[in-house]
Design a protein around this motif. Structure first.
Motif, PDB file in Angstrom:
ATOM      1  N   LEU A  87       1.113  -1.184   0.378  1.00  0.00           N
ATOM      2  CA  LEU A  87      -0.198   0.115  -0.535  1.00  0.00           C
ATOM      3  C   LEU A  87       0.751   0.837  -0.049  1.00  0.00           C
ATOM      4  O   LEU A  87       0.725   1.886  -0.764  1.00  0.00           O
ATOM      5  CB  LEU A  87      -1.011  -0.255   1.686  1.00  0.00           C
ATOM      6  CG  LEU A  87      -1.693  -0.840   1.209  1.00  0.00           C
ATOM      7  CD1 LEU A  87      -3.179  -1.357   2.815  1.00  0.00           C
ATOM      8  CD2 LEU A  87      -2.786  -1.229  -0.083  1.00  0.00           C
ATOM      9  N   ALA A  88       2.411   0.975   0.910  1.00  0.00           N
ATOM     10  CA  ALA A  88       3.021   2.105   0.610  1.00  0.00           C
ATOM     11  C   ALA A  88       3.466   2.304  -0.656  1.00  0.00           C
ATOM     12  O   ALA A  88       3.573   3.306  -1.136  1.00  0.00           O
ATOM     13  CB  ALA A  88       4.364   2.007   1.610  1.00  0.00           C
ATOM     14  N   LYS A  89       3.786   1.644  -1.286  1.00  0.00           N
ATOM     15  CA  LYS A  89       4.465   1.754  -2.661  1.00  0.00           C
ATOM     16  C   LYS A  89       3.478   2.123  -3.675  1.00  0.00           C
ATOM     17  O   LYS A  89       3.579   3.225  -4.712  1.00  0.00           O
ATOM     18  CB  LYS A  89       4.943  -0.152  -3.582  1.00  0.00           C
ATOM     19  CG  LYS A  89       5.912   0.705  -4.004  1.00  0.00           C
ATOM     20  CD  LYS A  89       7.458  -0.254  -3.980  1.00  0.00           C
ATOM     21  CE  LYS A  89       7.069  -2.271  -4.469  1.00  0.00           C
ATOM     22  NZ  LYS A  89       6.954  -3.099  -4.830  1.00  0.00           N
ATOM     23  N   ALA A  90       1.896   2.270  -3.415  1.00  0.00           N
ATOM     24  CA  ALA A  90       1.296   2.162  -4.266  1.00  0.00           C
ATOM     25  C   ALA A  90       0.703   3.850  -4.010  1.00  0.00           C
ATOM     26  O   ALA A  90       0.415   3.966  -5.205  1.00  0.00           O
ATOM     27  CB  ALA A  90      -0.071   0.981  -4.440  1.00  0.00           C
ATOM     28  N   GLY A  91       0.513   4.759  -3.215  1.00  0.00           N
ATOM     29  CA  GLY A  91       0.216   5.884  -2.813  1.00  0.00           C
ATOM     30  C   GLY A  91      -1.208   6.266  -3.500  1.00  0.00           C
ATOM     31  O   GLY A  91      -2.168   4.934  -3.267  1.00  0.00           O
ATOM     32  N   GLU A  92      -1.126   6.979  -4.128  1.00  0.00           N
ATOM     33  CA  GLU A  92      -2.789   7.217  -4.303  1.00  0.00           C
ATOM     34  C   GLU A  92      -3.080   6.561  -5.014  1.00  0.00           C
ATOM     35  O   GLU A  92      -2.250   6.168  -6.582  1.00  0.00           O
ATOM     36  CB  GLU A  92      -2.849   8.655  -4.173  1.00  0.00           C
ATOM     37  CG  GLU A  92      -2.639   9.998  -3.283  1.00  0.00           C
ATOM     38  CD  GLU A  92      -3.796   9.891  -2.210  1.00  0.00           C
ATOM     39  OE1 GLU A  92      -4.990  10.072  -2.399  1.00  0.00           O
ATOM     40  OE2 GLU A  92      -4.029   9.198  -0.743  1.00  0.00           O
ATOM     41  N   LEU A  93      -4.519   6.300  -5.254  1.00  0.00           N
ATOM     42  CA  LEU A  93      -4.915   5.727  -6.419  1.00  0.00           C
ATOM     43  C   LEU A  93      -5.393   6.218  -7.957  1.00  0.00           C
ATOM     44  O   LEU A  93      -5.844   7.930  -7.285  1.00  0.00           O
ATOM     45  CB  LEU A  93      -6.196   5.550  -6.342  1.00  0.00           C
ATOM     46  CG  LEU A  93      -5.829   4.015  -5.175  1.00  0.00           C
ATOM     47  CD1 LEU A  93      -7.792   3.137  -5.021  1.00  0.00           C
ATOM     48  CD2 LEU A  93      -5.599   2.860  -5.529  1.00  0.00           C
ATOM     49  N   SER A  94      -4.545   6.369  -8.843  1.00  0.00           N
ATOM     50  CA  SER A  94      -5.050   7.589  -9.590  1.00  0.00           C
ATOM     51  C   SER A  94      -5.938   7.197 -11.014  1.00  0.00           C
ATOM     52  O   SER A  94      -6.573   7.818 -11.747  1.00  0.00           O
ATOM     53  CB  SER A  94      -3.695   6.991 -10.690  1.00  0.00           C
ATOM     54  OG  SER A  94      -3.855   6.202 -11.069  1.00  0.00           O
ATOM     55  N   ALA A  95      -6.982   6.118 -10.547  1.00  0.00           N
ATOM     56  CA  ALA A  95      -7.485   5.797 -10.744  1.00  0.00           C
ATOM     57  C   ALA A  95      -9.382   4.772 -11.140  1.00  0.00           C
ATOM     58  O   ALA A  95      -8.588   4.448  -9.089  1.00  0.00           O
ATOM     59  CB  ALA A  95      -7.764   4.906 -12.536  1.00  0.00           C
ATOM     60  N   ALA A  96     -10.315   4.937 -11.111  1.00  0.00           N
ATOM     61  CA  ALA A  96     -11.172   4.227 -10.138  1.00  0.00           C
ATOM     62  C   ALA A  96     -10.891   3.112 -10.382  1.00  0.00           C
ATOM     63  O   ALA A  96     -10.694   2.552 -12.031  1.00  0.00           O
ATOM     64  CB  ALA A  96     -12.819   4.448 -10.778  1.00  0.00           C
ATOM     65  N   PRO A  97     -11.099   2.364  -9.701  1.00  0.00           N
ATOM     66  CA  PRO A  97     -10.633   0.442  -9.084  1.00  0.00           C
ATOM     67  C   PRO A  97     -11.537  -0.211 -10.529  1.00  0.00           C
ATOM     68  O   PRO A  97     -12.995   0.427 -10.372  1.00  0.00           O
ATOM     69  CB  PRO A  97     -11.045   0.067  -7.909  1.00  0.00           C
ATOM     70  CG  PRO A  97     -11.884   1.126  -7.070  1.00  0.00           C
ATOM     71  CD  PRO A  97     -11.499   2.568  -7.545  1.00  0.00           C
ATOM     72  N   ASP A  98     -11.254  -1.109 -10.575  1.00  0.00           N
ATOM     73  CA  ASP A  98     -12.011  -1.951 -11.943  1.00  0.00           C
ATOM     74  C   ASP A  98     -12.270  -3.235 -11.302  1.00  0.00           C
ATOM     75  O   ASP A  98     -10.773  -3.607 -11.381  1.00  0.00           O
ATOM     76  CB  ASP A  98     -11.705  -1.499 -13.281  1.00  0.00           C
ATOM     77  CG  ASP A  98     -12.294  -3.113 -14.951  1.00  0.00           C
ATOM     78  OD1 ASP A  98     -12.592  -3.528 -13.450  1.00  0.00           O
ATOM     79  OD2 ASP A  98     -11.436  -3.193 -16.050  1.00  0.00           O
ATOM     80  N   TYR A  99     -12.844  -3.572 -10.363  1.00  0.00           N
ATOM     81  CA  TYR A  99     -13.175  -4.494 -10.288  1.00  0.00           C
ATOM     82  C   TYR A  99     -12.900  -5.986 -10.812  1.00  0.00           C
ATOM     83  O   TYR A  99     -12.731  -7.063 -10.994  1.00  0.00           O
ATOM     84  CB  TYR A  99     -14.683  -5.301  -9.139  1.00  0.00           C
ATOM     85  CG  TYR A  99     -13.832  -4.092  -7.954  1.00  0.00           C
ATOM     86  CD1 TYR A  99     -13.620  -4.665  -6.896  1.00  0.00           C
ATOM     87  CD2 TYR A  99     -14.060  -2.765  -7.469  1.00  0.00           C
ATOM     88  CE1 TYR A  99     -12.791  -3.487  -5.821  1.00  0.00           C
ATOM     89  CE2 TYR A  99     -14.277  -1.907  -6.591  1.00  0.00           C
ATOM     90  CZ  TYR A  99     -13.602  -1.850  -6.008  1.00  0.00           C
ATOM     91  OH  TYR A  99     -13.283  -1.870  -4.878  1.00  0.00           O
ATOM     92  N   ALA A 100     -13.140  -5.934 -12.429  1.00  0.00           N
ATOM     93  CA  ALA A 100     -13.096  -7.295 -12.719  1.00  0.00           C
ATOM     94  C   ALA A 100     -11.397  -7.746 -12.775  1.00  0.00           C
ATOM     95  O   ALA A 100     -11.324  -8.289 -13.581  1.00  0.00           O
ATOM     96  CB  ALA A 100     -13.112  -6.924 -14.102  1.00  0.00           C
ATOM     97  N   ALA A 101     -10.998  -6.718 -12.278  1.00  0.00           N
ATOM     98  CA  ALA A 101      -9.382  -7.466 -12.826  1.00  0.00           C
ATOM     99  C   ALA A 101      -9.729  -8.622 -11.002  1.00  0.00           C
ATOM    100  O   ALA A 101      -8.173  -8.948 -11.106  1.00  0.00           O
ATOM    101  CB  ALA A 101      -8.338  -6.444 -12.240  1.00  0.00           C
ATOM    102  N   LEU A 102     -10.043  -8.355 -10.257  1.00  0.00           N
ATOM    103  CA  LEU A 102     -10.639  -9.648  -9.554  1.00  0.00           C
ATOM    104  C   LEU A 102     -11.162 -10.968  -9.520  1.00  0.00           C
ATOM    105  O   LEU A 102     -11.443 -11.628  -8.867  1.00  0.00           O
ATOM    106  CB  LEU A 102     -10.552  -9.384  -7.951  1.00  0.00           C
ATOM    107  CG  LEU A 102     -10.366  -7.839  -7.364  1.00  0.00           C
ATOM    108  CD1 LEU A 102     -11.010  -6.951  -5.884  1.00  0.00           C
ATOM    109  CD2 LEU A 102      -8.707  -7.937  -7.532  1.00  0.00           C
TER     110      LEU A 102
END
Ligand code: ARG
Length: 567
Positions: free
Chosen positions: A464-479
Motif C-alpha cells: 500500500l505504501a508503494k502504491a500511494g494514492e490511487l490514480s484511477a477508479a478501480p476496475d473490479y473485473a481485475a479480481l
C-alpha cells in the motif's frame, strides 16, 4: 449489499410462487461452502423438506426454476438437495472489498448485543503467587471474549476474581512478623512472599506452635483486625503490582478486582436463603446442598469449622453480579478441571429458583505444558509468565535483527511480535484442547503462527505504501481470478465468524481465520502482480490488499494481538 439478505428474498419469492409457502429464518440457513465449486452461497433444501413434504432435490429443482440470473446472481445450480448460488464475480468482489474498507475496524461489528451486560471472570490470580504460564489461557481467552462481545454491541465487565482468601494468608502474616520486613517484601516482590511461605512450612515441621500462630492471624484477618488487614493488604498490593507488569505486556485490563475476600460479608444472606428454602442439609457437622438427584456429589456450603469454601463465595459473587450488573451472561473462564465445581453451584442457583442460572457459563479450557512436560510447582517445574514473555521478545528481536536489520523501532516491533506470538499460540486451538508450548512452533515465521500473520499484514502495508494514492477508479473485473476470489470469500466470512466465536465463546475461530485469510492473500500475492501499467486494475488489486490488511488488523485486535505495519 448484504448478499444473504438478497438471496433470502429471492428464495422466499420462489417459495411463494412454487409452493405458496413462507418460511422463517432463511438468511440463517444460507451457508458459505468451503469449496468454490459449490458456489458462493448454498441453500440446504433439506431444511424445508419436512414442512413441504418433499425430497430436498425436488425442492431445489422447483426453486431453481424460479430464480433467474440477474445483475447479482450469475447462475443457480442444484446439487444433491442444495441450491448453489454463483454470483457475478466482479460485483461480489467490489461489494465486499468496499464494505471492508468503508467499515474499517468496525467491520464484522454489529449492535446485536444491544448493550446487554456480559460479566467475564478471567485471569483470577492468587495473592502471593507469582504469575505463571498456567494463568495465560484464562487471561487471554477472557481478554479476547471481552473484545469479541464488545464488537457485537454487548457491554462487558471484566472481573479479576482474586484468590485473596484462605488460611495460608494467616501463615504468611505469622512468617512475615517473624522473619520479614517491609523493605524485604518491597524489594523482593511476590518472590519474597513465596519465600516466607516456604520458610513457614519448613520451620513448622520442628516448631508446631507456628501453626497456631498462623491460625491466630487468619482469625484476625477474619475479625478485621487492623494490623492483620494492613499486612494482608500490603501482600495484595505487592502481588498486584507484579501482575500489573504482566498485564501491561499483554495489554489486558479489568473493570473489577472484587475477589474472594470481597464476599466475606455477602455470604450469610445466601446461606440463610438456602436454609429457608430447605436446601441446606447437615452432613457430618458440615452443611451441604444435596445433588444426588442430579448425579453429582453434594455441594459443600459451610465447613465443619464454619469456614466457607469457594462454592459459597462463588454463589455470593453471582448474586452480587446479578444485582450490580444485571448480566445477560456471566462467564467463568476457568480450567476444565474445575468443571464439577461450576456444575454443582450453578445447579444450586437453579434449585434456589432463579431462572438466570441458565445464564451462568463455565468457559473451560485445557492444560498447558511446556516443551513436552507437565508443569508442577511441587517438582519445581514452573514457567513464570514475565520471564516467558521477556524471552519471546528477545527471540523476536534476534529474528528481526537477522531478517530486517534496517527496520526502524526494532524494540517496539520485537515486543509486538514476541508477545503476539505467545498470545496467538495460546488462542490457536479449540480452547478445550491441552496446549504444549514449544518455542520452535510459537515463533516460526512460516507456520500457522502470529508472526506469519503479522508478516502478511506488514506485507500488505508495504504494498500500500508503494502504491500511494490511487490514480484511477478501480476496475473490479481485475479480481476475476481464482486466488483473488478466495481472498474475497475469506473477507466475506469474517462477520459470521465473529458471531460464531461469540456464540461458542471460542476465540480460536478468529485466530484460525487470520491464518486462512493470510495464506489466501499470500497465494494471490505470489501469483499476481498488484501494481501494473493498468491503473484501474491496479486500483482494484490495491483495494483488495487494503481490505486484507484492515480485516487482518481487526481480527488480530479481537484476539489481543497487535499488527505492526513494518517487520
Ligand atoms: N483463583 C482460581 C485459580 O487460580 C480461579 C478462580 C476462578 N474464578 C472463580 N470465580 N471461581 O484457580
Amino acid at each position: 449489499m448484504e448478499f444473504k439478505a438478497y438471496l433470502a428474498e429471492k428464495i422466499a419469492g420462489a417459495l411463494r410462487e412454487a409452493f405458496d409457502a413462507s418460511v422463517d429464518g432463511i438468511p440463517g440457513f444460507l451457508e458459505t461452502p468451503h469449496n468454490p465449486e459449490m458456489g458462493d452461497f448454498a441453500f440446504p433444501c433439506f431444511r424445508l423438506s419436512k414442512a413441504l413434504r418433499m425430497a430436498p432435490p425436488a425442492i431445489a429443482g422447483k426453486l431453481s426454476e424460479r430464480i433467474a440470473p440477474d445483475p447479482v446472481i450469475e447462475r443457480v445450480e442444484c446439487v444433491g438437495g442444495y441450491l448453489n448460488f454463483f454470483l457475478h464475480k466482479t460485483g461480489y468482489a467490489q461489494s465486499i472489498v468496499e464494505r471492508v474498507l468503508e467499515q474499517g475496524e468496525r467491520y464484522g461489528s454489529s449492535d446485536e448485543g444491544q448493550g446487554r451486560v456480559i460479566c467475564i471472570d478471567y485471569s483470577s490470580i492468587n495473592i502471593a503467587k507469582r504469575f505463571h504460564i498456567g494463568h495465560l489461557s484464562t487471561t487471554m481467552i477472557g481478554n479476547a471474549l471481552y473484545k469479541i462481545y464488545e464488537h457485537l454491541g454487548y457491554k462487558c465487565v471484566g472481573i479479576n476474581h482474586l484468590g485473596d482468601w484462605g488460611t495460608q494468608f494467616g501463615k504468611m502474616i505469622a512468617a512475615y512478623r517473624k522473619w520479614g520486613s517491609p523493605e524485604q517484601v518491597e524489594q523482593g516482590g511476590v518472590n519474597a512472599l513465596t519465600e516466607l511461605y516456604v520458610r513457614f512450612h519448613k520451620e513448622a515441621e520442628t516448631d508446631p506452635a507456628l501453626e497456631d500462630e498462623g491460625r491466630l492471624w487468619f482469625k484476625k484477618i477474619e475479625d478485621g483486625d487492623p494490623e492483620a488487614l494492613r499486612i494482608f493488604n500490603k501482600f495484595k498490593e505487592i502481588t498486584l503490582k507484579d501482575a500489573q507488569r504482566v498485564y501491561d505486556m499483554l495489554g489486558v485490563q479489568f473493570d473489577s478486582y472484587a475477589g474472594e475476600s470481597f464476599y466475606n460479608d455477602k455470604m450469610q444472606p445466601v446461606i440463610d436463603e438456602l436454609r429457608e428454602k430447605g436446601l441446606l442439609k447437615e452432613s457430618q457437622g458440615a452443611y451441604v446442598v444435596d445433588l444426588e438427584d442430579e448425579g453429582m456429589p453434594p455441594c459443600l456450603i459451610l465447613k465443619k469449622d464454619g469456614a466457607t469454601p469457594s462454592a459459597t463465595r462463588d454463589l455470593a459473587a453471582a448474586f452480587y453480579r446479578k444485582k450490580t450488573y444485571d448480566f445477560y451472561k456471566d462467564l467463568y473462564v476457568v480450567a476444565y478441571q474445575q468443571d464439577l465445581h461450576f456444575r454443582q453451584w450453578f445447579k444450586v442457583v437453579e434449585k434456589m429458583g432463579y431462572d438466570w442460572a441458565k445464564d451462568l457459563e463455565h468457559v473451560a479450557f485445557g492444560m498447558v505444558s511446556y516443551e513436552g512436560r507437565a508443569l508442577s510447582t511441587r517438582e519445581g517445574y514452573v514457567v513464570y509468565l514475565d520471564e516467558l514473555l521477556t524471552r519471546a521478545v528477545e527471540k523476536a528481536r534476534e529474528i528481526i535483527e537477522e531478517k530486517s536489520p534496517n527496520l526502524a523501532d526494532k524494540d517496539k516491533v520485537a515486543r509486538q511480535v514476541g508477545i503476539g506470538a505467545v498470545v496467538f499460540f495460546d488462542l490457536f486451538n479449540n480452547r478445550i484442547k491441552d496446549i504444549d508450548f514449544r518455542w520452535e512452533r510459537v515463533l516460526n515465521f512460516d507456520g500457522e503462527t502470529g508472526p506469519y500473520v503479522q508478516y502478511t499484514h506488514a506485507r500488505c502495508c508495504s504494498v500500500l505504501a508503494k502504491a500511494g494514492e490511487l490514480s484511477a477508479a478501480p476496475d473490479y473485473a481485475a479480481l476475476d481470478n481464482a486466488q483473488a476470489q478466495e481472498v474475497v470469500r475469506s473477507l466475506e466470512r469474517f462477520p459470521e465468524l465473529v458471531r460464531e466465536a461469540c456464540q461458542r465463546n471460542e476465540p480460536s475461530l478468529l485466530t484460525r481465520f487470520t491464518v486462512e485469510l493470510a495464506s489466501n492473500f499470500n497465494r494471490y500475492y505470489y501469483e499476481n502482480r498488484i501494481l501494473t501499467e493498468d491503473a484501474a486494475a491496479s486500483a482494484a488489486r490495491v483495494n483488495l490488499t487494503a481490505a486484507t490488511a484492515s480485516c487482518l488488523r481487526t481480527a488480530l485486535g479481537l484476539i489481543g494481538v497487535e499488527a505492526p505495519e513494518k517487520m
